[in-house]
Design an enzyme around this catalytic site. Structure first.
Site, PDB file in Angstrom:
ATOM      1  N   ASP A   1      -4.283  -7.613   1.258  1.00  0.00           N
ATOM      2  CA  ASP A   1      -3.643  -8.925   1.212  1.00  0.00           C
ATOM      3  C   ASP A   1      -3.353  -9.315  -0.239  1.00  0.00           C
ATOM      4  O   ASP A   1      -3.995  -8.813  -1.164  1.00  0.00           O
ATOM      5  CB  ASP A   1      -4.566  -9.993   1.822  1.00  0.00           C
ATOM      6  CG  ASP A   1      -4.817  -9.734   3.303  1.00  0.00           C
ATOM      7  OD1 ASP A   1      -3.993  -9.056   3.935  1.00  0.00           O
ATOM      8  OD2 ASP A   1      -5.849 -10.225   3.806  1.00  0.00           O
TER       9      ASP A   1
HETATM   10  N1  URA Z   1      -9.085  -7.137   5.520  1.00  0.00           N
HETATM   11  C1  URA Z   1      -8.508  -8.293   5.154  1.00  0.00           C
HETATM   12  O1  URA Z   1      -8.699  -9.317   5.795  1.00  0.00           O
HETATM   13  N2  URA Z   1      -7.734  -8.299   4.069  1.00  0.00           N
HETATM   14  C2  URA Z   1      -7.502  -7.196   3.310  1.00  0.00           C
HETATM   15  O2  URA Z   1      -6.785  -7.275   2.316  1.00  0.00           O
HETATM   16  C3  URA Z   1      -8.103  -5.997   3.700  1.00  0.00           C
HETATM   17  C4  URA Z   1      -8.888  -5.990   4.801  1.00  0.00           C
END
Ligand code: URA
Length: 237
Positions: A103
């Site tokens: 993310d």
């Molecule tokens: N899980 C998440 O919620 N975000 C990420 O970036 C990676 C795994």
């Protein structure tokens, strides 16, 4: 097949104009013969190309680890935001992409390559490649929450999540090891146990650990040992 001058630029022998000069001076050989024409076509996989008597190894596929900072998107292109491929511009490879996604607000290990086969092998849901995250939480993760994560929780998918491993660091921080990679998986898993992620960093993927000496936003090529791990997931392309 590609032009000899393009090949020499790609492997960083020099700029286009420098390469032209080197060719003119007879400093480049293809299969033992001096070649002076920049437009001469070479097969980078088969032809023996040398510069000043030294053979040039052309790496078609490259593998990097990036310490992704916050605020950068895991994409090759984005109209609004800086992307992880922007951070690897200096490599000279313009065909790199991230192996999976983090993310925008997640930090840490992101493998970057131009080898589609490797990406496929590491991301295939059938392979159950382990991903390890450092997670800071809004509230204490109680015994009940930990047990639920280790059994499987409902994140609104068809099935419960696969059993995760939880290593408690403090009351509100853990290492979480999962073998799936659904959208916002860690955040949704924490919500399923009535908690919230306040900070998330990936520290390992498939046995490759984030190099702690790598500053945020920096990258390096994988070492030979790390490449050995990669190859164990299936033949790179
Ligand atoms: N899980 C998440 O919620 N975000 C990420 O970036 C990676 C795994």
């Amino acid at each position: 097949m590609l032009r000899l001058d393009k090949f020499l630029c790609d492997v960083k022998v020099g700029s286009r104009s420098q390469v032209k000069e080197y060719l003119k001076k007879g400093m480049v050989k293809v299969n033992g013969e001096v070649v002076k024409r920049p437009e001469f076509k070479v097969d980078e996989k088969k032809d023996g190309i040398s510069f000043q008597g030294k053979e040039i190894l052309y790496k078609r596929y490259v593998y990097y680890m990036l310490n992704k900072p916050k605020g950068v998107v895991s994409a090759t292109r984005d109209a609004m935001c800086r992307t992880v491929t922007d951070l690897l511009k200096d490599t000279g490879y313009d065909d790199l992409f991230p192996v999976g996604r983090l993310d925008k607000d997640t930090e840490g290990l992101l493998l970057m390559t131009n080898d589609g086969n490797l990406a496929h092998n590491l991301l295939s849901p059938k392979k159950h490649v382990e991903k390890k995250y450092y997670v800071e939480l809004e509230r204490t993760l109680g015994e009940e929450g930990r047990k639920a994560l280790e059994t499987g929780v409902d994140i609104g998918e068809e099935r419960l999540t696969l059993p995760a491993k939880v290593e408690q660091i403090t009351e509100t921080s853990i290492f979480l090891i999962i073998t799936e990679g659904k959208y916002h998986q860690v955040k949704r898993m924490m919500q399923a146990v009535e908690n919230e992620v306040v900070y998330l960093k990936r520290v390992a993927m498939g046995g490759i650990f984030l190099d702690e000496n790598l500053p945020q936003g920096a990258y390096r090529e994988l070492t030979e040992d790390e490449m050995g791990i990669i190859v164990s997931y299936g033949r790179p392309e």
